[in-house]
Design an enzyme around this catalytic site. Structure first.
Site, PDB file in Angstrom:
ATOM      1  N   SER A  82       0.829  -1.191   0.000  1.00  0.00           N
ATOM      2  CA  SER A  82       0.000   0.000   0.000  1.00  0.00           C
ATOM      3  C   SER A  82       0.876   1.258   0.000  1.00  0.00           C
ATOM      4  O   SER A  82       1.682   1.448  -0.895  1.00  0.00           O
ATOM      5  CB  SER A  82      -0.963  -0.033   1.195  1.00  0.00           C
ATOM      6  OG  SER A  82      -1.968   0.925   1.064  1.00  0.00           O
ATOM      7  N   ASP A 107      -8.353  -6.830  -4.808  1.00  0.00           N
ATOM      8  CA  ASP A 107      -8.099  -5.706  -3.899  1.00  0.00           C
ATOM      9  C   ASP A 107      -9.257  -4.714  -3.952  1.00  0.00           C
ATOM     10  O   ASP A 107      -9.591  -4.212  -5.026  1.00  0.00           O
ATOM     11  CB  ASP A 107      -6.795  -5.013  -4.307  1.00  0.00           C
ATOM     12  CG  ASP A 107      -6.291  -4.011  -3.282  1.00  0.00           C
ATOM     13  OD1 ASP A 107      -7.113  -3.331  -2.644  1.00  0.00           O
ATOM     14  OD2 ASP A 107      -5.063  -3.893  -3.128  1.00  0.00           O
ATOM     15  N   HIS A 167      -6.701  -6.477  -0.111  1.00  0.00           N
ATOM     16  CA  HIS A 167      -5.675  -5.425  -0.005  1.00  0.00           C
ATOM     17  C   HIS A 167      -4.589  -5.836   0.979  1.00  0.00           C
ATOM     18  O   HIS A 167      -4.807  -5.841   2.190  1.00  0.00           O
ATOM     19  CB  HIS A 167      -6.305  -4.108   0.420  1.00  0.00           C
ATOM     20  CG  HIS A 167      -5.348  -2.962   0.432  1.00  0.00           C
ATOM     21  ND1 HIS A 167      -4.617  -2.597  -0.683  1.00  0.00           N
ATOM     22  CD2 HIS A 167      -4.969  -2.105   1.426  1.00  0.00           C
ATOM     23  CE1 HIS A 167      -3.850  -1.562  -0.384  1.00  0.00           C
ATOM     24  NE2 HIS A 167      -4.034  -1.258   0.882  1.00  0.00           N
TER      25      HIS A 167
END
Length: 568
Positions: free
Chosen positions: A187, A433, A479
């Site tokens: 991320s 995701d 994610h």
């Protein structure tokens, strides 16, 4: 016979005699003794009074998505430094492996959201491989202070020192050394990894980068897109309706990859062969719920009654509009959305007990970006979406892109210096995701291919790129983690080990090793295909092959014609 133990401090490599035990080496006095007499390293002034060091024995981690379980001895070091002529200090924390375990490797770890670090949670991923590992607070005041809390000065102007420290400089100062590897950060941490690769090619031997939050201008505003869809349609679907739509999509697309296991390995085939309209009229039911929602400085509890109903035409229209991605009012494409099978997290509505209806719940990820970073107001979220259209979202995206292009966009596509220096990139992204589109990684990967190999065919340039930069789309993954909706999905837990073998031994990861972490197939070992090859199970779902499928590849290719400039 004593060998050399490298101790990394604030972008420098200091050399000390390797002691016979960690206890001999890991003392505050010893660390202070190896600081240059000037106290300055690469122009950074070390505050020797801030130095602490203590040995920790038999520390352990049960492992997580990013690394396996391990036990280790470490030297825990903290210190602070300053930039001469500037106010404030930057705090660093290092975990050093025991001298006999040190492999002359450095691991830099990043953060998530607006946090520049994950404190100590990422550090075990380095020391278990004989790597010194570290984090920085960016100069924000403490390791727990987020960038968004220091971004604006009191007079509503940008603190550019904080901005550029968050964007790339703090990590450069933390880790600018030879024989280095960034961590398997995901991320925002993944964006931080690319920020180093794009700017400081000679500092790094390799990078493991997960679901990077690239393209801040588009990415942050994109969280608002489903809210604007719902507001435009004046329909706010119960969360259970969208949850049912996602689960029906998974069920319908499961077998398209050749194996019925509850995991959609081919969301591209799902795009080609599944029509979400087929879910209209399907019954849904969810029990009453109470969920905790974390805002910028506090958390609130959302409660909802039991939900029962059927998937509606309006609900499917909203889902279809979201899945298509942001287009301006004239139909031009401004950005991409998550793959089918991703959950509709950004589209969550909230229940109003007074009216007995669901209503708009503006996601703070997008709302805070607009009010704080674009409008420069010290606010947590937008108060409403009145008069906000799809064109407004495009304009906000373009403003953020232009304002932060050189610091947060992080999409510089020419990685020739890194490639020329012999660097290797292992890049992965969960295909389902629901926070950063998997296609965000594909688009950047393809931008690098097109810029660096413009005169080659697709296959030739892909092969050339894969010699040093490989992208892996993780089937069913969410994610930076496995997906609870697809529990049989594999997840790569040893990517750092894979990168080390690639960098140090030349072992090319033709596929990426992964393990099913939970569900009926827990412990099953699987291999992940390197883009542009796609997985296809054969022989009744017992053998996985990596195949070339042009029609599938085409579903990942977008032309962002809502902008005059190319969007990398």
């Amino acid at each position: 016979m004593k060998s050399v133990f490298k101790f990394l401090v604030g972008a420098a490599t200091l050399t000390v005699a390797q002691a016979t035990s960690l206890l001999d080496l890991c003392t505050t006095d010893h660390v202070k003794s190896i600081i240059p007499s000037s106290g300055s390293i690469y122009g950074l002034l070390i505050d020797t009074s801030s130095i602490t060091a203590n040995a920790v024995y038999n520390a352990s981690t049960s492992g997580d998505s990013d690394f396996p379980a391990a036990t280790y001895d470490i030297c825990n070091v903290t210190l602070a430094y300053s930039h001469p002529g500037r106010d404030g200090q930057v705090r660093l924390k290092f975990w050093m492996p025991a001298p006999n375990e040190f492999q002359n490797r450095w691991l830099s770890t990043g953060g998530g959201g607006y946090a520049i670090n994950h404190d100590e949670s990422s550090l075990p991923g380095g020391v278990q491989y004989g790597e010194a590992s570290g984090i920085t607070d960016g100069g924000f005041g403490s390791f727990g202070t987020r960038f968004d809390t220091v971004f604006l000065r009191a007079n509503r102007t940008i603190d550019y020192e904080a901005l550029y420290m968050f964007g790339y400089q703090a990590h450069h100062e933390l880790s600018a050394t030879q024989n280095s590897m960034p961590t398997k950060c995901c991320s925002e941490g993944g964006r931080e990894g690319f920020s180093q690769v794009q700017r400081f090619a000679d500092d790094w031997d390799g990078a493991v980068i997960g679901a990077p939050a690239l393209r801040y201008g588009q990415q942050q505003v994109n969280h608002l897109y489903p809210d604007v869809v719902e507001h435009t349609l004046n329909y706010y679907p119960p969360p259970c309706e969208l949850e049912k739509t996602a689960n029906l999509t998974i069920a319908a697309c499961d077998k398209l990859d050749g194996r019925a296991d509850g995991v959609v390995s081919r969301t591209d085939l799902c795009k080609l062969h599944f029509n979400v309209n087929s879910t209209i009229g399907t019954l849904y039911a969810c029990p009453a719920s109470s969920t905790q929602k974390v805002l910028k400085r506090a958390s609130v509890t959302d409660t909802a009654p039991a939900q029962n109903g059927t998937v509606s035409k309006l609900g499917v229209l909203a889902a279809s509009k979201m899945l298509d991605g942001l287009r301006t009012l004239d139909g031009s494409r401004a950005y991409i959305w998550y793959q089918p099978t991703a959950t509709f997290d950004d589209a969550q509505t909230q229940y109003n007990s007074k009216t007995g209806r669901y209503e708009l719940d503006i996601t703070s990820f997008g709302g805070q970006w607009v009010v704080l970073f674009l409008q420069l107001q010290e606010l947590d979220n937008l108060s409403s979406l009145d008069n906000v259209t799809y064109d407004t979202l495009r304009d906000w995206m373009e403003l953020g892109w232009q304002r932060y292009e050189d610091v947060l966009q992080t999409t510089w596509p020419d990685l020739t210096p890194f490639q020329s220096a012999g660097g290797k990139i292992l890049h992965y992204h969960g295909e389902s995701d629901p926070s950063i589109p998997a296609d965000s990684s594909v688009h950047y990967h393809e931008s690098v291919r097109k810029i660096m190999y413009p005169n080659m065919s697709f296959n030739e340039s892909s092969e050339a790129l894969n010699e040093w930069n490989r992208l892996f789309l993780i089937p069913g993954a969410a994610h930076c983690s496995p997906s609870t909706n697809q529990p049989n999905g594999p997840f790569p837990q040893t990517t750092l080990e894979t990168l080390i073998a690639w960098v140090e031994n030349g072992t090319v990861p033709k596929t990426l090793h992964a393990t099913v972490p939970s569900g009926p197939r827990e412990g099953e070992q699987q291999e992940i295909c390197a883009w542009p090859l796609r997985p296809l199970w054969k022989e009744n779902g017992t053998v996985m092959d990596c195949v070339y499928d042009q029609a599938s590849i085409d579903t990942w290719d977008y032309d962002f014609d809502a902008y005059r400039l190319p969007l990398y």
